[in-house]
Design a protein around this motif. Structure first.
Motif, mmCIF file in Angstrom:
data_model
loop_
_atom_site.group_PDB
_atom_site.id
_atom_site.type_symbol
_atom_site.label_atom_id
_atom_site.label_comp_id
_atom_site.label_asym_id
_atom_site.label_seq_id
_atom_site.Cartn_x
_atom_site.Cartn_y
_atom_site.Cartn_z
ATOM 1 N N GLY A 141 5.165 -11.656 -7.854
ATOM 2 C CA GLY A 141 6.188 -12.499 -7.248
ATOM 3 C C GLY A 141 7.067 -13.194 -8.268
ATOM 4 N N SER A 142 7.915 -14.082 -7.764
ATOM 5 C CA SER A 142 8.859 -14.798 -8.610
ATOM 6 C C SER A 142 8.168 -15.913 -9.394
ATOM 7 C CB SER A 142 9.974 -15.385 -7.749
ATOM 8 O OG SER A 142 9.445 -16.289 -6.788
ATOM 9 N N THR A 143 8.818 -16.339 -10.472
ATOM 10 C CA THR A 143 8.353 -17.455 -11.294
ATOM 11 C C THR A 143 9.499 -18.446 -11.461
ATOM 12 O OG1 THR A 143 9.043 -16.442 -13.370
ATOM 13 C CG2 THR A 143 6.820 -15.897 -12.570
ATOM 14 N N ALA A 144 9.207 -19.609 -12.031
ATOM 15 C CA ALA A 144 10.265 -20.584 -12.291
ATOM 16 C C ALA A 144 11.324 -19.991 -13.201
ATOM 17 C CB ALA A 144 9.654 -21.845 -12.900
ATOM 18 N N ALA A 145 10.889 -19.209 -14.206
ATOM 19 C CA ALA A 145 11.839 -18.622 -15.143
ATOM 20 C C ALA A 145 12.722 -17.570 -14.481
ATOM 21 C CB ALA A 145 11.087 -18.003 -16.323
ATOM 22 N N SER A 146 12.122 -16.717 -13.645
ATOM 23 C CA SER A 146 12.928 -15.678 -12.992
ATOM 24 C C SER A 146 13.913 -16.295 -12.003
ATOM 25 C CB SER A 146 12.033 -14.644 -12.301
ATOM 26 O OG SER A 146 11.365 -15.199 -11.174
ATOM 27 N N ASN A 147 13.482 -17.347 -11.315
ATOM 28 C CA ASN A 147 14.388 -18.032 -10.397
ATOM 29 C C ASN A 147 15.542 -18.704 -11.135
ATOM 30 O OD1 ASN A 147 13.168 -17.359 -8.000
ATOM 31 N ND2 ASN A 147 12.599 -19.442 -7.445
ATOM 32 N N GLU A 148 15.213 -19.413 -12.209
ATOM 33 C CA GLU A 148 16.243 -20.146 -12.941
ATOM 34 C C GLU A 148 17.277 -19.205 -13.531
ATOM 35 O OE1 GLU A 148 16.716 -23.367 -16.604
ATOM 36 O OE2 GLU A 148 14.733 -22.889 -15.803
ATOM 37 N N ALA A 149 16.819 -18.048 -14.044
ATOM 38 C CA ALA A 149 17.750 -17.091 -14.641
ATOM 39 C C ALA A 149 18.728 -16.546 -13.618
ATOM 40 C CB ALA A 149 16.969 -15.950 -15.282
ATOM 41 N N LYS A 150 18.316 -16.498 -12.373
ATOM 42 C CA LYS A 150 19.161 -15.878 -11.349
ATOM 43 C C LYS A 150 19.891 -16.887 -10.474
ATOM 44 C CE LYS A 150 18.903 -12.161 -7.948
ATOM 45 N NZ LYS A 150 18.019 -11.154 -7.339
ATOM 46 N N ASP A 160 4.482 -20.938 -8.653
ATOM 47 C CA ASP A 160 4.165 -22.345 -8.437
ATOM 48 C C ASP A 160 3.612 -22.582 -7.036
ATOM 49 O OD1 ASP A 160 4.927 -22.985 -10.993
ATOM 50 O OD2 ASP A 160 6.942 -23.638 -10.443
ATOM 51 N N ASN A 161 4.133 -21.850 -6.044
ATOM 52 C CA ASN A 161 3.566 -21.960 -4.695
ATOM 53 C C ASN A 161 2.086 -21.590 -4.689
ATOM 54 O OD1 ASN A 161 5.893 -22.838 -3.446
ATOM 55 N ND2 ASN A 161 6.412 -20.869 -2.535
ATOM 56 N N PHE A 162 1.733 -20.528 -5.398
ATOM 57 C CA PHE A 162 0.338 -20.089 -5.403
ATOM 58 C C PHE A 162 -0.556 -21.071 -6.168
ATOM 59 C CE2 PHE A 162 1.784 -15.493 -4.659
ATOM 60 C CZ PHE A 162 1.515 -15.585 -3.309
ATOM 61 N N ILE A 163 -0.009 -21.730 -7.181
ATOM 62 C CA ILE A 163 -0.790 -22.762 -7.880
ATOM 63 C C ILE A 163 -1.114 -23.898 -6.919
ATOM 64 C CG2 ILE A 163 -0.711 -24.521 -9.690
ATOM 65 C CD1 ILE A 163 0.908 -22.511 -11.373
ATOM 66 N N LEU A 164 -0.124 -24.332 -6.140
ATOM 67 C CA LEU A 164 -0.358 -25.379 -5.154
ATOM 68 C C LEU A 164 -1.367 -24.920 -4.098
ATOM 69 C CD1 LEU A 164 3.324 -26.564 -4.654
ATOM 70 C CD2 LEU A 164 1.492 -27.847 -5.788
ATOM 71 N N LEU A 165 -1.215 -23.697 -3.646
ATOM 72 C CA LEU A 165 -2.110 -23.149 -2.621
ATOM 73 C C LEU A 165 -3.544 -23.070 -3.144
ATOM 74 C CD1 LEU A 165 -1.242 -20.095 -0.413
ATOM 75 C CD2 LEU A 165 -3.441 -20.199 -1.563
ATOM 76 N N ALA A 166 -3.711 -22.570 -4.377
ATOM 77 C CA ALA A 166 -5.047 -22.444 -4.948
ATOM 78 C C ALA A 166 -5.689 -23.810 -5.155
ATOM 79 C CB ALA A 166 -4.970 -21.686 -6.281
ATOM 80 N N THR A 167 -4.910 -24.781 -5.602
ATOM 81 C CA THR A 167 -5.438 -26.129 -5.821
ATOM 82 C C THR A 167 -5.960 -26.725 -4.521
ATOM 83 O OG1 THR A 167 -3.899 -26.481 -7.660
ATOM 84 C CG2 THR A 167 -4.879 -28.432 -6.655
ATOM 85 N N LYS A 168 -5.216 -26.547 -3.437
ATOM 86 C CA LYS A 168 -5.651 -27.069 -2.150
ATOM 87 C C LYS A 168 -6.921 -26.378 -1.657
ATOM 88 C CE LYS A 168 -1.106 -28.613 -0.591
ATOM 89 N NZ LYS A 168 -0.027 -28.471 0.415
ATOM 90 N N ALA A 169 -7.159 -25.150 -2.123
ATOM 91 C CA ALA A 169 -8.368 -24.413 -1.743
ATOM 92 C C ALA A 169 -9.532 -24.691 -2.684
ATOM 93 C CB ALA A 169 -8.075 -22.913 -1.710
ATOM 94 N N GLY A 170 -9.336 -25.618 -3.648
ATOM 95 C CA GLY A 170 -10.382 -25.945 -4.593
ATOM 96 C C GLY A 170 -10.494 -24.963 -5.743
ATOM 97 N N LEU A 171 -9.430 -24.187 -5.982
ATOM 98 C CA LEU A 171 -9.423 -23.185 -7.040
ATOM 99 C C LEU A 171 -8.471 -23.603 -8.151
ATOM 100 C CD1 LEU A 171 -9.301 -20.086 -4.675
ATOM 101 C CD2 LEU A 171 -11.308 -20.989 -5.866
ATOM 102 N N ASP A 172 -8.463 -22.825 -9.221
ATOM 103 C CA ASP A 172 -7.647 -23.121 -10.392
ATOM 104 C C ASP A 172 -6.599 -22.042 -10.564
ATOM 105 O OD1 ASP A 172 -7.374 -22.910 -13.660
ATOM 106 O OD2 ASP A 172 -7.696 -24.964 -12.960
#
Length: 272
Positions: A141-150, A160-172
């Motif tokens: 998927g997309s990243t902050a860098a790929s989004n910013e470039a475009k 970043d969405n998946f980092i938030l999702l994983a954190t809420k699930a108790g994952l890293d």
């Protein structure tokens, strides 16, 4: 630290097991895959709908699914690529593995009749319906860098969405596997470059993913890095969780290839 040395007998047994798997694979005649699923998507019996979620452009969502349940992911309001990750709900160290999914089925083209593997050689999903086959196993998927470039700064991305999702699930963040992006028509051209093939997409495309184990499944509705649209404009995507139904013994996903048969054997062995 001393290296663990295997005995000649263990090496011979492992080689015999490998050669047996290889022989069975060579002898197995893969079943032909069916044509794409019909459009428009057929209605779902309301009695079977466990939950329906409309995921706005730019946002993420996760759900738990049980073995045998099906997720319909559908473009009911226009085109949007949507990224997906998954973990075994009982043991989250087991997760989606696209490298093995591609490697053992000898194709990057996921479509109706294929399966999606975990990093433990087990089947996580069966693709029971699919109207396009336009899904990206290669780029993620997309990243902050790929989004910013475009598009510039400040727009949500799948990493970043998946980092938030994983954190809420108790994952890293290190627990996050490579993402499968649905409705992203990526192919590799003759020069080995990634190419966006819009002719593979259709209005109202959908896919059915049947869960082959209890899972946590996460989605991120953000534009694919190669989406040619110069504007950040993902449309809402509808995800419907459908109750489990009986599975036939000759179910295509379970019998199409020797690799799928072996994957389901691994699932059964883990449940003993």
């Amino acid at each position: 630290m001393q290296h663990l040395r295997r005995s000649p007998e263990e090496i011979a047994a492992n080689r015999a097991r490998y050669e047996d798997h290889q022989r069975k694979g060579l002898e197995f005649a893969p079943k032909a895959l069916p044509a794409p699923s019909p459009l428009p998507a057929p209605p779902i019996d309301p009695a079977l709908v466990l939950h329906r979620e409309t995921l706005p452009g730019g946002w993420y969502w996760s759900t738990r699914v049980k073995t045998g349940e099906t997720l319909r992911i559908a473009q009911e309001q226009g085109f949007s690529a949507i990224s997906l990750i998954a973990w075994n709900a009982a043991e989250t160290s087991e997760r989606l593995n696209l490298v093995d999914t591609v490697k053992v089925q000898w194709t990057t083209a996921l479509s109706k009749g294929r399966v999606i593997f975990s990093d433990m050689g087990r089947v996580m999903f069966s693709v029971t319906e699919d109207s396009s086959g336009a899904h990206d196993c290669l780029m993620g998927g997309s990243t902050a860098a790929s989004n910013e470039a475009k598009y510039g700064q400040g727009l949500r991305n799948s990493r970043d969405n998946f980092i938030l999702l994983a954190t809420k699930a108790g994952l890293d963040r290190r627990d996050i596997p490579a993402a499968l992006t649905l409705f992203a028509p990526i192919r590799v051209d003759a020069d080995g470059k990634f190419a966006w093939k819009p002719e593979l997409l259709h209005d109202g495309d959908y896919i059915h993913l049947r869960a082959e184990m209890d899972m946590i499944v996460g989605f991120s509705n953000c534009p694919h890095p190669l989406d040619p649209n110069p504007h950040y404009a993902p449309k809402p995507v509808t995800v419907t969780r459908i109750a489990a139904q009986p599975i036939a013994e000759d179910d295509l996903c379970r019998t199409a290839t020797a690799e799928a048969v072996r994957g389901f054997e691994n699932n059964a062995f883990a449940n003993l």
